[in-house]
Motif scaffolding. Structure first.
Motif, PDB file in Angstrom:
ATOM      1  N   ALA A 137       1.824  -4.632  74.235  1.00  0.00           N
ATOM      2  CA  ALA A 137       2.679  -4.483  75.416  1.00  0.00           C
ATOM      3  C   ALA A 137       2.766  -3.024  75.847  1.00  0.00           C
ATOM      4  O   ALA A 137       2.778  -2.716  77.043  1.00  0.00           O
ATOM      5  N   HIS A 138       2.801  -2.123  74.875  1.00  0.00           N
ATOM      6  CA  HIS A 138       2.873  -0.716  75.250  1.00  0.00           C
ATOM      7  C   HIS A 138       1.539  -0.224  75.807  1.00  0.00           C
ATOM      8  O   HIS A 138       1.515   0.639  76.697  1.00  0.00           O
ATOM      9  N   ARG A 141       1.576  -0.731  79.376  1.00  0.00           N
ATOM     10  CA  ARG A 141       2.394   0.286  80.041  1.00  0.00           C
ATOM     11  C   ARG A 141       1.616   1.590  80.199  1.00  0.00           C
ATOM     12  O   ARG A 141       1.675   2.242  81.246  1.00  0.00           O
ATOM     13  N   GLU A 188      12.353  -2.353  73.261  1.00  0.00           N
ATOM     14  CA  GLU A 188      12.123  -2.134  74.694  1.00  0.00           C
ATOM     15  C   GLU A 188      12.983  -1.016  75.284  1.00  0.00           C
ATOM     16  O   GLU A 188      12.711  -0.548  76.382  1.00  0.00           O
ATOM     17  N   THR A 191      10.915   2.598  75.576  1.00  0.00           N
ATOM     18  CA  THR A 191       9.723   2.373  76.393  1.00  0.00           C
ATOM     19  C   THR A 191       9.232   0.966  76.094  1.00  0.00           C
ATOM     20  O   THR A 191       9.441   0.470  74.985  1.00  0.00           O
ATOM     21  N   PRO A 192       8.617   0.285  77.038  1.00  0.00           N
ATOM     22  CA  PRO A 192       8.163  -1.080  76.767  1.00  0.00           C
ATOM     23  C   PRO A 192       7.191  -1.133  75.592  1.00  0.00           C
ATOM     24  O   PRO A 192       6.251  -0.355  75.509  1.00  0.00           O
ATOM     25  N   GLY A 193       7.473  -2.051  74.661  1.00  0.00           N
ATOM     26  CA  GLY A 193       6.563  -2.292  73.562  1.00  0.00           C
ATOM     27  C   GLY A 193       6.550  -1.243  72.474  1.00  0.00           C
ATOM     28  O   GLY A 193       5.577  -1.145  71.726  1.00  0.00           O
TER      29      GLY A 193
END
Length: 287
Positions: A137-138, A141, A188, A191-193
């Motif tokens: 997921a990161h 981003r 989250e 930062t996302p992930g």
């Protein structure tokens, strides 16, 4: 399995940004600022040797990839790649690392992947024999950052990791190449992930909890994308680690590598049993 805390390049960043909505009158009692309102910050990495026969490095710090002007702007203290010196003190070179685990790809956590800046030289990856583990997921981003945190990413690193053929994207609930010795959880709020690794009885807190002062639940950074979410995640994280006897490993605390979690009668969390460094200590048992 042995644990080592390795110091990378250090920074001095604005204390107000690092402590979000906490007033200066409060946070300046925790960490003394300089005349420019900056506080000292470490970029500490965790080295695990003997992890199923592998040398695994958790993060690389900010490194020395910035040119002199950018180094000054972001308060990077040293002009050499300090992590390489720290690895040498542990008897290793960057070529001896089998895996690098990255909680996220902001430059103060991933910049140490790059060779030191040199006039006219393109960016290049160090750690030629390592797999690079990043949360899936990161990674998404990092490929398409939001304007709020775009400046926190190094475009060259995203490209170089992709071209290396050694990038491993870790998905929640799925096994990684490191096997059961390393547990991953995700957050989250910063930062996302954001990927939080647990190994050898310590949890690498990354930017969920940068240091001792941030163990206190209400304290967040101005850099966090979702402070209320982060506080909820932090409480669940601390409760779990305290219940299982897992210690906290801090990347940005200038004076503490590892601590345990304490909670007083009013429910306030704090860091206890402070260790300034780890130098080849045996892994701790955790529930």
């Amino acid at each position: 399995m042995k644990l080592w805390s390795l110091i990378g390049n250090s920074q001095r960043l604005d204390g107000g940004a690092m402590f979000g909505n906490a007033p200066r009158a409060m946070w300046s009692r925790w960490i003394e600022p300089d005349e420019q309102n900056r506080i000292p910050l470490a970029c500490r990495c965790l080295l695990v040797t003997g992890l199923d026969g592998r040398n695994v490095l958790f993060e690389t710090g900010i490194g020395a990839f910035f040119d002199p002007a950018m180094r000054e702007r972001y308060g990077v203290v040293e002009d050499r790649h300090v992590l390489l010196d720290s690895l040498a003190e542990a008897g290793l070179g960057h070529e001896d690392i089998d895996a690098v685990v990255l909680s996220h790809l902001h430059f103060d956590h991933a910049g140490g992947l790059l060779a030191p800046w040199a006039e006219g030289e393109p960016a290049r990856l160090l750690f030629p024999n390592a797999r690079f583990l990043v949360g899936a997921a990161h990674w998404a981003r990092a490929q398409d950052p939001h304007p709020r945190d775009r400046a926190s990413f190094i475009p060259e690193i995203v490209r170089l990791l992709e071209e290396s053929g050694r990038l491993e994207l870790v998905e929640e609930g799925k096994p990684s190449s490191l096997g059961g010795a390393v547990r991953f959880a995700f957050s989250e709020g910063h930062t996302p992930g954001l990927m939080l690794a647990e190994v050898g009885g310590v949890a690498f807190c990354a930017d969920l909890i940068p240091g001792r002062a941030w163990v206190h639940l209400p304290v967040t950074m101005g850099y966090d994308r979702w402070p209320e979410k982060l506080i909820d995640e932090k409480k669940a994280f601390l409760d779990d680690k305290m219940a299982r006897g897992v210690r906290l490993f801090f990347t940005h605390d200038h004076g503490c590598a590892v601590a345990s979690v304490a909670r007083d009668g009013k429910g306030r969390y704090s860091a206890a049993d402070i260790l300034e460094r780890l130098a080849g200590v045996d892994a701790w048992a955790a529930a």
